[in-house]
Design an enzyme around this catalytic site. Structure first.
Site, PDB file in Angstrom:
ATOM      1  N   ASP A 168       0.829  -1.201   0.000  1.00  0.00           N
ATOM      2  CA  ASP A 168       0.000   0.000   0.000  1.00  0.00           C
ATOM      3  C   ASP A 168       0.863   1.250   0.000  1.00  0.00           C
ATOM      4  O   ASP A 168       0.352   2.369  -0.047  1.00  0.00           O
ATOM      5  CB  ASP A 168      -1.004  -0.001   1.154  1.00  0.00           C
ATOM      6  CG  ASP A 168      -0.372  -0.163   2.517  1.00  0.00           C
ATOM      7  OD1 ASP A 168       0.865  -0.143   2.613  1.00  0.00           O
ATOM      8  OD2 ASP A 168      -1.129  -0.313   3.511  1.00  0.00           O
ATOM      9  N   GLU A 201       9.514  -4.105  10.399  1.00  0.00           N
ATOM     10  CA  GLU A 201       9.926  -2.794   9.892  1.00  0.00           C
ATOM     11  C   GLU A 201      10.377  -1.867  11.007  1.00  0.00           C
ATOM     12  O   GLU A 201       9.694  -1.689  12.014  1.00  0.00           O
ATOM     13  CB  GLU A 201       8.774  -2.138   9.119  1.00  0.00           C
ATOM     14  CG  GLU A 201       9.127  -0.780   8.545  1.00  0.00           C
ATOM     15  CD  GLU A 201       8.081  -0.243   7.576  1.00  0.00           C
ATOM     16  OE1 GLU A 201       8.253   0.898   7.094  1.00  0.00           O
ATOM     17  OE2 GLU A 201       7.099  -0.949   7.303  1.00  0.00           O
ATOM     18  N   ASP A 254      -0.864  -6.313  -0.109  1.00  0.00           N
ATOM     19  CA  ASP A 254      -1.292  -5.679   1.134  1.00  0.00           C
ATOM     20  C   ASP A 254      -2.811  -5.600   1.230  1.00  0.00           C
ATOM     21  O   ASP A 254      -3.483  -5.229   0.251  1.00  0.00           O
ATOM     22  CB  ASP A 254      -0.743  -4.259   1.224  1.00  0.00           C
ATOM     23  CG  ASP A 254       0.557  -4.180   2.003  1.00  0.00           C
ATOM     24  OD1 ASP A 254       0.849  -5.109   2.781  1.00  0.00           O
ATOM     25  OD2 ASP A 254       1.280  -3.188   1.832  1.00  0.00           O
ATOM     26  N   GLU A 289      -1.291  -5.665   8.821  1.00  0.00           N
ATOM     27  CA  GLU A 289      -0.513  -5.007   9.865  1.00  0.00           C
ATOM     28  C   GLU A 289      -1.205  -5.148  11.209  1.00  0.00           C
ATOM     29  O   GLU A 289      -2.386  -4.844  11.337  1.00  0.00           O
ATOM     30  CB  GLU A 289      -0.340  -3.517   9.544  1.00  0.00           C
ATOM     31  CG  GLU A 289       0.383  -3.236   8.242  1.00  0.00           C
ATOM     32  CD  GLU A 289       0.527  -1.751   7.974  1.00  0.00           C
ATOM     33  OE1 GLU A 289       0.156  -0.936   8.860  1.00  0.00           O
ATOM     34  OE2 GLU A 289       0.995  -1.388   6.883  1.00  0.00           O
TER      35      GLU A 289
END
Length: 264
Positions: A45, A181, A84, A114
């Site tokens: 994304d 990340e 995503d 996420e």
């Protein structure tokens, strides 16, 4: 050429061999990446910023991701393609199933979402319905307004323990890959060793099983702020194909990311 599979990535982890991945958004770059040896691609994304020109990933829709996923699949028919699930596309079970089905039909091999332990049941339900899942922990860009910006995560011991617990809970629920990340190298190493699934780092040092970069960062065409973990491989090589090959070689050798690209 044989398709790249989760089993193949697990074998790489087991043998201690690192692998390189890139984001991809269209047919031409996907084909170029595949020809140079990139076996795993993410339709991130991040396209909200790199392709659409938004200030964050939040405006991206499932239809946007599906469109780019189909283009990448045509360019790289043998790659492992991750797509995503964008902001608020997996808020309820019904919404999650609809969103995931749209991306899988577009050509994805797995979806990425996420969040931590609170997503364990979502991961379990998707896996039971034949949708492989890649988790994403650390700096999760969809939560930028909660974090108050794009900040390194897991700096203190309590936060590090929470992240590790989240990773283990997602793996127990069926997660088959993890993107980690912007976390300190020591934490990335703990997570990578604790999980049996491959861990792909971005801003997490050279201790993870694989690395991923946004393609625009790898080629030095990112506007505005350049992330600490980014490296312009095109400037180093002067040729886009050579840049991709250099990126792969440096990841496999463990020389990228170096200390200057990592957080302590």
């Amino acid at each position: 050429m044989k398709p790249t599979t989760i089993s193949h990535l697990r074998q790489l982890k087991a043998s201690g061999r690192k692998f390189a991945t890139l984001t991809a958004y269209d047919f031409s770059f996907a084909r170029l990446f595949a020809d140079q040896g990139i076996q795993v691609m993410l339709i991130g994304d991040s396209l909200g910023m790199t392709v659409q020109g938004h200030e964050s990933t939040l405006p991206v829709t499932v239809a946007d991701i599906a469109y780019h996923t189909a283009a990448v699949r045509r360019g790289a028919p043998h790659a492992l393609v991750m797509a995503d699930l964008p902001f608020m596309s997996y808020a309820t079970p019904e919404q999650t199933f609809t969103s995931a089905a749209q991306l899988m039909r577009a050509g994805a091999n797995m979806v990425k979402l996420e969040g931590g332990e609170w997503l364990a049941e979502t991961v379990r339900m998707l896996t039971e319905r034949a949708v492989p899942v890649c988790g994403h922990l650390g700096l999760t860009p969809q939560s930028v307004n909660v974090f108050g910006g794009y900040k390194v995560q897991g700096r203190d011991e309590a936060a590090a323990e929470r992240l590790l617990a989240d990773a283990l809970a997602l793996e127990a629920a069926g997660m088959q890959l993890l993107v980690l990340e912007c976390v300190p190298v020591a934490l990335a190493e703990r997570v990578t060793k604790a999980l049996s699934v491959p861990v792909i780092g971005i801003g997490a040092g050279n201790v993870t099983d694989g690395q991923i970069l946004v393609m625009h960062d790898a080629f030095g065409i990112t506007g505005g702020h350049i992330p600490k973990f980014a490296k312009n491989f095109l400037a180093e090589t002067g040729d886009i194909r050579a840049a991709i090959r250099q990126y792969i070689a440096d990841v496999e050798a463990g020389t990228y990311p170096a200390a200057e690209h990592s957080f302590q």
